[in-house]
Design an enzyme around this catalytic site. Structure first.
Site, PDB file in Angstrom:
ATOM      1  CG  HIS A  82     -15.890   1.522 -59.449  1.00  0.00           C
ATOM      2  ND1 HIS A  82     -16.045   2.690 -59.914  1.00  0.00           N
ATOM      3  CD2 HIS A  82     -15.504   0.672 -60.457  1.00  0.00           C
ATOM      4  CE1 HIS A  82     -15.497   2.762 -61.086  1.00  0.00           C
ATOM      5  NE2 HIS A  82     -15.412   1.620 -61.435  1.00  0.00           N
ATOM      6  CD  GLU A  83     -15.288  -2.940 -60.802  1.00  0.00           C
ATOM      7  OE1 GLU A  83     -15.952  -3.404 -61.821  1.00  0.00           O
ATOM      8  OE2 GLU A  83     -14.223  -2.287 -61.192  1.00  0.00           O
ATOM      9  CG  HIS A 107     -18.805  -1.149 -63.946  1.00  0.00           C
ATOM     10  ND1 HIS A 107     -19.125  -0.146 -65.058  1.00  0.00           N
ATOM     11  CD2 HIS A 107     -17.742  -0.908 -63.443  1.00  0.00           C
ATOM     12  CE1 HIS A 107     -17.997   0.661 -65.012  1.00  0.00           C
ATOM     13  NE2 HIS A 107     -17.262   0.158 -64.144  1.00  0.00           N
ATOM     14  CG  HIS A 121     -24.807   0.702 -66.785  1.00  0.00           C
ATOM     15  ND1 HIS A 121     -23.735   1.426 -67.436  1.00  0.00           N
ATOM     16  CD2 HIS A 121     -25.845   1.120 -67.593  1.00  0.00           C
ATOM     17  CE1 HIS A 121     -24.050   2.133 -68.279  1.00  0.00           C
ATOM     18  NE2 HIS A 121     -25.264   2.197 -68.547  1.00  0.00           N
TER      19      HIS A 121
END
Length: 677
Positions: A467-468, A471, A474
């Site tokens: 998940h992290e 980021h 991104h």
């Protein structure tokens, strides 16, 4: 030596020179940054030339580089290595930053210039930047009269002080609330590695040298603690959950409830100044959600089936507990018996998975491998580059053609000076205007193993790592002109979308086969175990969705307070809010209670915690797209990177989604994923 913040770093990708930085550098650097930035702003506002994009908007984007360098590094320390000196500096700097921002956004001459800039002939991104500047200034109070601006300054200053105070009290109380165990028998059910980690944590906390070995179970930020799923001793489970639930609520100097109540009241007053009925309405006005009513409508559809599913799960848990002679199922029993049911119903033992999830393999053969397969990027560790703490590791990221993309820093272990939870932040933002590439950080809070032992992750910690890193991608893939639009600088209810999408690769066949191998034997995680994990994917979603909605609806309750309305009894207010929202289940406390809800009182998510499930609509629909189009392929990855990850906020994020997906998002994939269809 000169202050390292006063000039651009000469290290690769402008990585801050952490080996040269000391805490004593921060206050002088902040002062220099404030002074420099105000001179730049005054020059822009006083410019006698006709306002245009270059002499006003682009000039704003170029301004404040010393302050930015200092702030990005300082707040990295404040979150990940908050020593007493750093905390003292934060208390001093927080109000100064609030005052500095007000001196910019409440500058009427500057706002007049921005308002006068024409967008004729500008490209799409530049025209959007003009619009976003105007919007930001109006939302900050640029159109208020002198009296209104004076009040706004006072409100912002006080909120800055309170946010810092909340975070620091919570960090201290979380450390002090860690559960000390004096008998290893009370830790029955935990693995030998977990018990060794608990012993090491106790020694590091100062319990070493006692006549009898001690064990310390540190607390993670959410309510539910990982050890609850394994501990066989019911009283230990009770003590652990109560320690978690009572953070910020105890009658001591670390009580955070008064701070929360004051912050909510001040936010409501600030919203009224700006013409909104409450802070939630103000916050929603700047998001992708069309309205506060639309958010409530969605949550209202999800809550009843989620609660029904949680109640159905509870019945199965009561049957399992009864076999142990437990007739009064309690909240601290939920995770333990949920795992029993998972084992019995689906033959999945999550505790038995940990030997297959060793940190190094998860990173290199899982997280990085999936990114390489999708996007062609490579990761080379750079031991010659230092992070802000000895635990921090640095990797250089390159595109398939060998061109440099940026740096990725990983900080994975918990420590007393580190905030709970997991997060991504940036040290350098990509911008073609400034000629900068991305330098991003992932922080997790994994218990550090005893010396010489492997770092074995829980199933949920592996999900968090993926998940992290979503980021991080991104941020790394940002390809915009202006720093204000870079990477994750998108609306709060969109920012979680790319990170949630990246979770899908954890159990993708090629990926899980590449990293899920027993740390001692090298044997792969059996395929039938993976199949059972996927078959059990909706088990526990009643609990998970209900605890999430509890926190979300509590957040909205705090921030829908009317101006002038104050909360005298925060604990009673919380109970009433959960009851009113239909999610008050004794067995399922909210994921965060008011005393330790850092997201909303010290983390930028005020009235926006709904963002996770709002983003998950886009995420679930995107997962369906990948499955329909061949999954883990370079073609698919390049499309997602080009149309969405690279765009940041340079175009309307929902338009980015439509460009990628070819249509509006559908909610049905989310409902099926969470067992709510």
């Amino acid at each position: 030596m000169s202050n390292p913040f006063l000039h651009t770093s000469t290290l690769p990708y402008q990585l801050p020179p952490f080996e040269q930085i000391t805490p004593d550098d921060f206050l002088p650097a902040f002062k220099a940054g404030f002074d420099e930035n105000l001179m730049e702003i005054d020059a822009i506002a006083a410019n006698s030339d006709t306002p245009d994009f270059e002499n006003t908007i682009a000039a704003m984007e170029r301004a404040g580089q010393t302050l930015a360098r200092t702030a990005y590094v300082f707040f990295t320390f404040a979150a990940a290595d908050a020593t007493e000196q750093i905390q003292a500096i934060q208390q001093e700097v927080g109000p100064q930053l609030a005052e500095h921002e007000d001196s910019i956004y409440l500058n009427k001459a500057l706002f007049e210039r921005i308002s006068a800039v024409s967008t004729d002939g500008l490209d799409e991104e530049s025209a959007r930047l003009v619009s976003e500047y105007r919007r930001s200034f109006i939302r900050a109070g640029a159109q208020l009269d002198d009296e209104g601006q004076a009040r706004m300054r006072k409100l912002n200053a006080r909120l800055s002080v309170l946010g810092t105070e909340y975070a620091q009290k919570l960090l201290k109380d979380t450390n002090e609330s860690a559960l000390l165990v004096t008998d290893a028998a009370e830790l029955d059910g935990l693995s030998d590695d977990d018990i060794a980690s608990a012993a090491a944590a106790a020694a590091e906390a100062g319990w070493a040298g006692a006549s009898k070995e001690k064990y310390l179970l540190s607390l993670v930020l959410p309510t539910s603690q990982p050890a609850l799923a394994s501990l066989t001793n019911r009283d230990t489970r009770r003590r652990l959950l109560e320690a978690s639930l009572n953070r910020g609520f105890r009658n001591n100097s670390e009580n955070t409830l008064g701070i929360a109540a004051e912050m909510a009241a001040l936010r409501a007053e600030r919203a009224e100044l700006l013409g909104f009925a409450n802070h939630a309405e103000f916050a929603t006005d700047n998001q992708t959600a069309p309205s506060l009513e639309a958010i409530h409508a969605m949550l209202g559809k999800l809550a009843p089936p989620a609660v029904r599913n949680a109640q159905a799960e509870a019945e199965l848990l009561r049957e399992a507990a009864a076999r142990d002679g437990v007739e009064d199922l309690q909240a601290w029993d939920w995770s333990y018996y949920s795992e029993q049911v998972r084992r019995e119903k689906f033959s999945v033992d999550r505790a038995a998975l940990r030997p297959y999830f060793e940190l190094e393999r998860v990173l290199k053969d899982g997280v990085f491998y999936a990114a390489n397969r999708l996007y062609g990027v490579t990761f080379t560790e750079r031991p010659d580059l230092a992070g802000y703490h000895p635990d921090v590791r640095v990797w250089e990221v390159k595109n398939e053609d060998g061109s440099g993309l940026g740096l990725f820093l990983g900080d994975y272990y918990t420590r007393d000076t580190k905030a709970g939870g997991a997060w991504m932040n940036s040290l350098v933002h990509q911008s073609s205007l400034l000629g900068t590439a991305s330098v991003v950080i992932n922080n997790l809070n994994i218990a550090k193993p005893a010396a010489g032992e492997p770092t074995l992750l829980s199933f949920d910690e592996v999900v968090t790592a993926f998940h992290e890193f979503g980021h991080a991608l991104h941020g790394l893939f940002s390809d915009v002109t202006y720093p204000q639009f870079s990477g994750t600088a998108v609306p709060r209810d969109f920012v979680e979308y790319p990170s949630q999408v990246n979770e899908m690769w954890m159990l993708w066949p090629e990926v899980v086969a590449n990293f899920a191998k027993h740390y001692a034997t090298g044997e792969p995680l059996p395929q039938d175990a993976i199949d059972r994990i996927e078959a059990a994917s909706t088990w526990g979603e009643g609990f998970g969705t209900t605890e999430y909605l509890g926190a979300t609806l509590l957040d909205l309750a705090w921030h829908e307070l009317a101006p002038g309305e104050t909360v005298q009894d925060p604990e009673a207010f919380e109970a009433e809010a959960l009851e009113r929202a239909g999610v008050a289940l004794d067995l399922v406390p909210p994921r965060y209670r008011s005393g330790y809800f850092k997201h909303i009182f010290a983390g930028g998510y005020a009235a926006s915690y709904y963002a996770y499930i709002w983003s998950e609509v886009l995420d679930a629909d995107t997962v369906e797209w990948f499955k329909e189009n061949g999954g883990l392929t370079r073609e698919n990855g390049d499309r997602f990177r080009r149309e969405l990850l690279a765009r940041g906020n340079s175009i309307d994020p929902l338009q980015s989604f439509r460009n990628f997906r070819g249509r509006e998002a559908a909610i049905e994939p989310l409902l099926h994923r969470r067992g709510l269809a």
